[in-house]
Design a protein around this motif. Structure first.
Motif, PDB file in Angstrom:
ATOM      1  N   VAL A   1     -10.188   4.837   8.234  1.00  0.00           N
ATOM      2  CA  VAL A   1      -9.093   5.682   8.713  1.00  0.00           C
ATOM      3  C   VAL A   1      -7.767   5.265   8.093  1.00  0.00           C
ATOM      4  CG1 VAL A   1      -7.851   6.481  10.768  1.00  0.00           C
ATOM      5  CG2 VAL A   1     -10.323   6.076  10.887  1.00  0.00           C
ATOM      6  N   TYR A   2      -7.599   3.961   7.788  1.00  0.00           N
ATOM      7  CA  TYR A   2      -6.265   3.499   7.386  1.00  0.00           C
ATOM      8  C   TYR A   2      -6.239   2.595   6.154  1.00  0.00           C
ATOM      9  CZ  TYR A   2      -7.795  -0.537  10.222  1.00  0.00           C
ATOM     10  OH  TYR A   2      -8.500  -1.586  10.752  1.00  0.00           O
ATOM     11  N   ARG A   3      -7.373   2.334   5.542  1.00  0.00           N
ATOM     12  CA  ARG A   3      -7.386   1.557   4.297  1.00  0.00           C
ATOM     13  C   ARG A   3      -7.751   2.462   3.131  1.00  0.00           C
ATOM     14  NH1 ARG A   3     -10.450  -4.068   6.121  1.00  0.00           N
ATOM     15  NH2 ARG A   3      -8.820  -4.817   7.554  1.00  0.00           N
ATOM     16  N   ASP A   4      -7.181   2.159   1.967  1.00  0.00           N
ATOM     17  CA  ASP A   4      -7.379   3.055   0.828  1.00  0.00           C
ATOM     18  C   ASP A   4      -8.187   2.428  -0.307  1.00  0.00           C
ATOM     19  OD1 ASP A   4      -5.548   1.230  -0.074  1.00  0.00           O
ATOM     20  OD2 ASP A   4      -3.952   2.681  -0.496  1.00  0.00           O
ATOM     21  N   ASN A   5      -8.960   1.383  -0.016  1.00  0.00           N
ATOM     22  CA  ASN A   5      -9.829   0.847  -1.062  1.00  0.00           C
ATOM     23  C   ASN A   5     -10.993   1.812  -1.301  1.00  0.00           C
ATOM     24  OD1 ASN A   5     -12.198   0.036   0.694  1.00  0.00           O
ATOM     25  ND2 ASN A   5     -10.604  -1.223   1.635  1.00  0.00           N
ATOM     26  N   THR A   6     -11.679   1.612  -2.393  1.00  0.00           N
ATOM     27  CA  THR A   6     -12.727   2.548  -2.810  1.00  0.00           C
ATOM     28  C   THR A   6     -13.823   2.695  -1.767  1.00  0.00           C
ATOM     29  OG1 THR A   6     -12.308   2.001  -5.122  1.00  0.00           O
ATOM     30  CG2 THR A   6     -14.411   3.067  -4.602  1.00  0.00           C
ATOM     31  N   ARG A   7     -14.267   1.571  -1.224  1.00  0.00           N
ATOM     32  CA  ARG A   7     -15.355   1.619  -0.251  1.00  0.00           C
ATOM     33  C   ARG A   7     -14.972   2.415   0.995  1.00  0.00           C
ATOM     34  NH1 ARG A   7     -18.084  -3.695   2.680  1.00  0.00           N
ATOM     35  NH2 ARG A   7     -19.492  -2.549   4.066  1.00  0.00           N
ATOM     36  N   ASP A   8     -13.791   2.115   1.559  1.00  0.00           N
ATOM     37  CA  ASP A   8     -13.370   2.808   2.769  1.00  0.00           C
ATOM     38  C   ASP A   8     -13.091   4.283   2.517  1.00  0.00           C
ATOM     39  OD1 ASP A   8     -13.486   0.808   4.786  1.00  0.00           O
ATOM     40  OD2 ASP A   8     -11.696  -0.128   3.972  1.00  0.00           O
ATOM     41  N   GLN A   9     -12.513   4.590   1.375  1.00  0.00           N
ATOM     42  CA  GLN A   9     -12.220   5.990   1.088  1.00  0.00           C
ATOM     43  C   GLN A   9     -13.488   6.813   0.853  1.00  0.00           C
ATOM     44  OE1 GLN A   9      -9.231   7.824   1.272  1.00  0.00           O
ATOM     45  NE2 GLN A   9      -8.979   5.950   2.477  1.00  0.00           N
ATOM     46  N   THR A  10     -14.520   6.172   0.322  1.00  0.00           N
ATOM     47  CA  THR A  10     -15.802   6.856   0.173  1.00  0.00           C
ATOM     48  C   THR A  10     -16.371   7.236   1.535  1.00  0.00           C
ATOM     49  OG1 THR A  10     -16.289   5.674  -1.888  1.00  0.00           O
ATOM     50  CG2 THR A  10     -18.160   6.639  -0.702  1.00  0.00           C
ATOM     51  N   VAL A  11     -16.272   6.294   2.476  1.00  0.00           N
ATOM     52  CA  VAL A  11     -16.728   6.568   3.848  1.00  0.00           C
ATOM     53  C   VAL A  11     -15.880   7.660   4.478  1.00  0.00           C
ATOM     54  CG1 VAL A  11     -17.007   5.588   6.161  1.00  0.00           C
ATOM     55  CG2 VAL A  11     -17.632   4.234   4.151  1.00  0.00           C
ATOM     56  N   TRP A  12     -14.564   7.587   4.291  1.00  0.00           N
ATOM     57  CA  TRP A  12     -13.668   8.580   4.873  1.00  0.00           C
ATOM     58  C   TRP A  12     -13.969   9.986   4.326  1.00  0.00           C
ATOM     59  CZ3 TRP A  12     -10.702   9.766   8.713  1.00  0.00           C
ATOM     60  CH2 TRP A  12      -9.814  10.839   8.600  1.00  0.00           C
ATOM     61  N   ASN A  13     -14.164  10.101   3.022  1.00  0.00           N
ATOM     62  CA  ASN A  13     -14.454  11.406   2.421  1.00  0.00           C
ATOM     63  C   ASN A  13     -15.763  11.983   2.951  1.00  0.00           C
ATOM     64  OD1 ASN A  13     -12.109  11.305   0.883  1.00  0.00           O
ATOM     65  ND2 ASN A  13     -13.132  10.335  -0.866  1.00  0.00           N
TER      66      ASN A  13
END
Length: 481
Positions: free
Chosen positions: A192-204
């Motif tokens: 929800v609040y981190r913009d690293n590749t792993r977290d953004q993949t989950v967010w998308n």
């Protein structure tokens, strides 16, 4: 601060200066749950701390940087319509840890069903129950959670480590199934609040999945500590489902007959929402008026099964029985009762009659009987399906009172009653009570079984058997059941 009389298991559910329903217990005996691993592993996050003979729960957590009370206030601040304890009464906390989120909501008249698996941290659910917070062992894996459709007002996940898009999104579809139409999903996790590749993949992946099931993102915000929260809302009608350009996941095909979630596989489809003559789903009336809501407010298929008069009679029956017998004549010290289980809950009348007592009730609806659990949730109470020929998903010694009303007659046709009593003994705390209301014949069968376990027993009007569990344990020379 009181001191324990001696090392070893204590009879009290927890140690605290006061025990009220709306005040979370933050102090328990270490020897009741002697598991230091979580203390060491989470020492910088203030989940739980060791202090001499006690475990202390300061209300911290991975996502609760300023404490859980601040976190709870932040959620209501960014979405005031949640209205803790009025509009939002019944919550499910997924991957709850030591259940501080649900515990600290008690003083807001919110009842939270918390669950987590037994993992490498050990005994998180045991910690929760020792504190007097509703909780049970479970996991979102391949089978449905043992709840009805459309019953929780809000579902919460604070970094609960569930991959919501796994297996075609089945874990999130399961939350969608049990979330009330118009209800909220509060997700507090690093994507929800981190913009690293792993977290953004989950967010998308989460964005695509929530869009596909018509969940609306109503707010996304970051608090003063940098922790992000996103809140989704489930639709109140089938209109969005029918207007989707891609029918994936598809709508479930409605089946006739009972649909109890017991050993049922996870769905890969969306259950159509309740439709009352073309009108949108209506949210329950506010708490506490909701407690006395009749069955006219539950889905139509239940209205066809249960008459309003039967529901009203049940409510009056339990109010009278609890007032005249349970509260005074059965010899139970209610001031020492916190965790209660009604093993055959019906409409939840026993729990409703105890609502002003400083305790909570787990309402169990047997899977081989009438499905009244949606009614129980609609009243603002919590409960679960279960088959009493099997073990219940809890740790030993986690309930203060077990209540059974005309349960055992049906069980004797499928399993040995001695095995059921042994399971009751497993989950009952020493020094606490079991109350059995049944036929005279069944009371006669149950009485010697409890006595063989060294329970102190009394009979009331030949209709109630009250047993108080001792601290006795069989030695190697004694035979056991």
């Amino acid at each position: 601060m009181p001191r324990p009389p001696a090392p070893g298991l204590q009879g009290a559910v927890a140690v605290a200066q006061e025990q009220r329903y709306g005040e979370i217990v933050t102090l328990i005996w270490y020897n009741n749950v002697p598991h230091p691993k979580l203390v060491e592993y989470k020492k910088d996050q203030h989940w739980v701390q060791r202090s001499g003979d006690y475990l202390v729960f300061p209300g911290g957590g991975t996502q609760f940087k300023q404490g859980v009370t601040s976190y709870i206030h932040f959620i209501e601040q960014i979405l005031p319509i949640i209205e803790w304890g009025r509009r939002t009464r019944v919550i499910l906390d997924v991957g709850c840890g030591v259940a501080s989120f649900g515990g600290y909501l008690l003083d807001k008249n919110v009842i939270t069903m918390s669950f987590a698996p037994k993992d490498e941290h050990e005994a998180q659910i045991q910690f929760a129950l020792e504190r007097g917070i509703p909780a049970f062992l479970s996991v979102i894996g391949t089978q449905r959670l043992t709840f009805p459709d459309n019953v929780f007002d809000l579902i919460h996940c604070a970094r609960c480590r569930v991959h919501w898009d796994a297996n075609g999104g089945k874990p999130l579809l399961e939350l969608n199934r049990i979330l009330r139409p118009g209800g909220f999903f509060v997700w507090s996790a690093t994507p929800v609040y981190r913009d690293n590749t792993r977290d953004q993949t989950v967010w998308n992946a989460m964005v695509l999945l929530t869009d596909s099931i018509c969940w609306k993102m109503v707010v996304k915000s970051i608090d003063a500590t940098g922790i992000g929260v996103v809140i989704y809302q489930k639709p109140v009608s089938n209109f969005c489902y029918e207007q989707r350009k891609v029918n994936n996941p598809p709508l479930c095909v409605q089946k006739d007959g009972p649909n109890i979630s017991w050993y049922a596989p996870l769905d890969s489809c969306l259950p159509p929402l309740p439709n009352r003559s073309g009108k949108e789903y209506k949210w329950p009336i506010a708490w506490p008026e909701r407690l006395r809501t009749g069955i006219s407010s539950v889905p139509q298929e239940l209205n066809r099964i249960y008459a309003e008069e039967k529901y009203d009679d049940d409510m009056k029956h339990w109010e009278t029985l609890v007032s005249e017998a349970y509260s005074h004549d059965l010899g139970i010290s209610w001031s020492s009762i916190r965790n209660v289980m009604d093993m055959n809950a019906g409409f939840g009348g026993f729990a409703a009659a105890l609502i002003n007592q400083p305790l909570w009730v787990m309402n169990v609806v047997p899977v081989h009987g009438p499905d009244t659990l949606p009614i129980i949730f609609n009243r603002g109470l919590i409960g679960i399906y279960h088959d009493w020929c099997e073990a219940f998903n809890t740790y030993p010694r986690t309930y203060d009172l077990l209540h059974s009303s005309f349960l055992f007659g049906n069980l004797t046709q499928r399993c040995n009653i001695i095995e059921v009593v042994a399971e009751m003994d497993r989950i009952l705390r020493p020094g606490k009570w079991v109350v059995i209301q049944d036929t005279t014949e069944m009371i006669r069968k149950m009485h010697p079984i409890l006595q063989s376990l060294h329970y102190e027993t009394t009979l009331y009007k030949q209709q109630f058997l009250v047993g108080k569990k001792d601290f006795w344990r069989p030695d190697n020379k004694e035979s056991t059941l």
